[in-house]
Design a protein around this motif. Sequence first.
Motif, short mmCIF file in Angstrom:
data_model
loop_
_atom_site.label_atom_id
_atom_site.label_comp_id
_atom_site.label_asym_id
_atom_site.label_seq_id
_atom_site.Cartn_x
_atom_site.Cartn_y
_atom_site.Cartn_z
N LYS A 35 0.81 -1.22 0.00
CA LYS A 35 0.00 0.00 0.00
C LYS A 35 0.84 1.27 0.00
O LYS A 35 0.32 2.36 -0.21
CB LYS A 35 -0.92 0.02 1.23
N GLY A 36 2.14 1.15 0.29
CA GLY A 36 3.01 2.33 0.34
C GLY A 36 2.73 3.20 1.54
O GLY A 36 2.84 4.42 1.47
N ARG A 37 2.39 2.59 2.67
CA ARG A 37 2.04 3.34 3.88
C ARG A 37 2.81 2.79 5.06
O ARG A 37 3.35 1.69 5.02
CB ARG A 37 0.54 3.26 4.13
N LEU A 38 2.88 3.58 6.14
CA LEU A 38 3.55 3.15 7.35
C LEU A 38 2.87 3.75 8.57
O LEU A 38 2.14 4.72 8.47
CB LEU A 38 5.03 3.52 7.33
N VAL A 39 3.12 3.16 9.73
CA VAL A 39 2.59 3.64 11.00
C VAL A 39 3.75 4.15 11.83
O VAL A 39 4.76 3.45 12.00
CB VAL A 39 1.85 2.51 11.76
N VAL A 40 3.63 5.40 12.32
CA VAL A 40 4.67 6.02 13.12
C VAL A 40 4.17 6.14 14.56
O VAL A 40 3.02 6.54 14.80
CB VAL A 40 5.04 7.42 12.58
N GLU A 41 5.02 5.80 15.51
CA GLU A 41 4.66 5.78 16.92
C GLU A 41 4.23 7.17 17.41
O GLU A 41 4.98 8.13 17.28
CB GLU A 41 5.87 5.30 17.73
N GLY A 42 3.02 7.26 17.93
CA GLY A 42 2.52 8.50 18.52
C GLY A 42 2.03 9.55 17.54
O GLY A 42 1.63 10.63 17.96
N LEU A 43 2.03 9.26 16.25
CA LEU A 43 1.59 10.25 15.25
C LEU A 43 0.35 9.76 14.53
O LEU A 43 0.12 8.57 14.41
CB LEU A 43 2.70 10.51 14.24
N ASN A 44 -0.44 10.70 14.02
CA ASN A 44 -1.67 10.43 13.28
C ASN A 44 -2.62 9.56 14.11
O ASN A 44 -3.13 8.56 13.65
CB ASN A 44 -1.35 9.77 11.93
N VAL A 45 -2.85 9.99 15.35
CA VAL A 45 -3.69 9.24 16.28
C VAL A 45 -5.16 9.48 15.95
O VAL A 45 -5.60 10.61 15.78
CB VAL A 45 -3.39 9.65 17.74
N ILE A 46 -5.91 8.37 15.83
CA ILE A 46 -7.34 8.44 15.56
C ILE A 46 -8.09 7.78 16.70
O ILE A 46 -7.50 7.07 17.51
CB ILE A 46 -7.70 7.75 14.22
N LYS A 47 -9.39 8.02 16.75
CA LYS A 47 -10.23 7.42 17.78
C LYS A 47 -11.17 6.42 17.12
O LYS A 47 -11.85 6.75 16.16
CB LYS A 47 -11.04 8.48 18.51
N ARG A 48 -11.17 5.18 17.64
CA ARG A 48 -12.06 4.14 17.13
C ARG A 48 -13.11 3.85 18.20
O ARG A 48 -12.76 3.65 19.36
CB ARG A 48 -11.27 2.85 16.86
N HIS A 49 -14.37 3.79 17.80
CA HIS A 49 -15.43 3.40 18.71
C HIS A 49 -15.58 1.89 18.61
O HIS A 49 -15.89 1.37 17.55
CB HIS A 49 -16.74 4.08 18.34
N THR A 50 -15.33 1.19 19.72
CA THR A 50 -15.35 -0.27 19.69
C THR A 50 -16.48 -0.82 20.55
O THR A 50 -16.81 -0.26 21.60
CB THR A 50 -14.02 -0.85 20.19
N PRO A 52 -18.12 -3.75 23.01
CA PRO A 52 -17.56 -4.67 24.02
C PRO A 52 -17.38 -6.06 23.43
O PRO A 52 -18.24 -6.57 22.72
CB PRO A 52 -18.63 -4.68 25.11
N THR A 53 -16.21 -6.65 23.68
CA THR A 53 -15.92 -8.01 23.24
C THR A 53 -15.39 -8.79 24.44
O THR A 53 -15.22 -8.23 25.53
CB THR A 53 -14.86 -8.03 22.13
N GLN A 54 -15.10 -10.05 24.24
CA GLN A 54 -14.53 -10.84 25.34
C GLN A 54 -13.12 -10.36 25.68
O GLN A 54 -12.72 -10.40 26.84
CB GLN A 54 -14.50 -12.32 24.96
N LEU A 55 -12.37 -9.90 24.70
CA LEU A 55 -11.03 -9.39 24.96
C LEU A 55 -11.07 -8.03 25.64
O LEU A 55 -10.23 -7.71 26.47
CB LEU A 55 -10.24 -9.28 23.66
N ARG A 56 -12.03 -7.17 25.23
CA ARG A 56 -12.16 -5.83 25.79
C ARG A 56 -13.62 -5.64 26.24
O ARG A 56 -14.43 -5.06 25.52
CB ARG A 56 -11.77 -4.80 24.74
N PRO A 57 -13.97 -6.16 27.43
CA PRO A 57 -15.38 -6.15 27.84
C PRO A 57 -15.95 -4.75 28.06
O PRO A 57 -17.17 -4.57 27.99
CB PRO A 57 -15.38 -6.95 29.15
N GLU A 58 -15.10 -3.74 28.30
CA GLU A 58 -15.63 -2.40 28.53
C GLU A 58 -15.98 -1.67 27.25
O GLU A 58 -16.79 -0.75 27.25
CB GLU A 58 -14.66 -1.57 29.37
N GLY A 59 -15.36 -2.04 26.11
CA GLY A 59 -15.63 -1.34 24.85
C GLY A 59 -15.18 0.10 24.94
O GLY A 59 -14.21 0.42 25.60
N GLY A 60 -15.88 1.00 24.26
CA GLY A 60 -15.60 2.43 24.38
C GLY A 60 -14.76 2.97 23.24
O GLY A 60 -14.68 2.40 22.17
N ILE A 61 -14.12 4.11 23.52
CA ILE A 61 -13.33 4.81 22.51
C ILE A 61 -11.86 4.47 22.72
O ILE A 61 -11.31 4.67 23.80
CB ILE A 61 -13.57 6.33 22.60
#
Length: 109
Positions: A35-50, A52-61
């Motif tokens: 894809k010609g893309r990369l992820v840089v630590e601490g940059l381009n931070v987005i918020k995902r609304h998730t 609740p799952t068994q791994l993350r029972p609280e869900g949230g942002i």
Amino acid sequence: MATFKFHVKKGDMVKVISGKEKSKTGKVLLLFPTKGRLVVEGLNVIKRHTRPTQLRPEGGIVEKEAAINISNVMLICPSCSEASRTGMRAIEDGSRVRYCKKCNEIVDK
């Protein structure tokens, strides 16, 4: 899609040269060569609304880093500590390594 050789690798320090994160620096966490893309630590931070799952029972942002285009970053040379272009050079044992075009030092150790 074909995979390409890029001027940065996982673990390199890079400087963002365009976009909303311009002039910030960070470490490369992930590369997506097709894809010609990369992820840089601490940059381009987005918020995902998730949900609740068994791994993350609280869900949230959840905040996480999103990928940016590889053309928007420059490698920070470890020897001269400046953002610079890189070139490829063959050394005595026949392998090809990256070198900094500002200080002419080999980047790959």
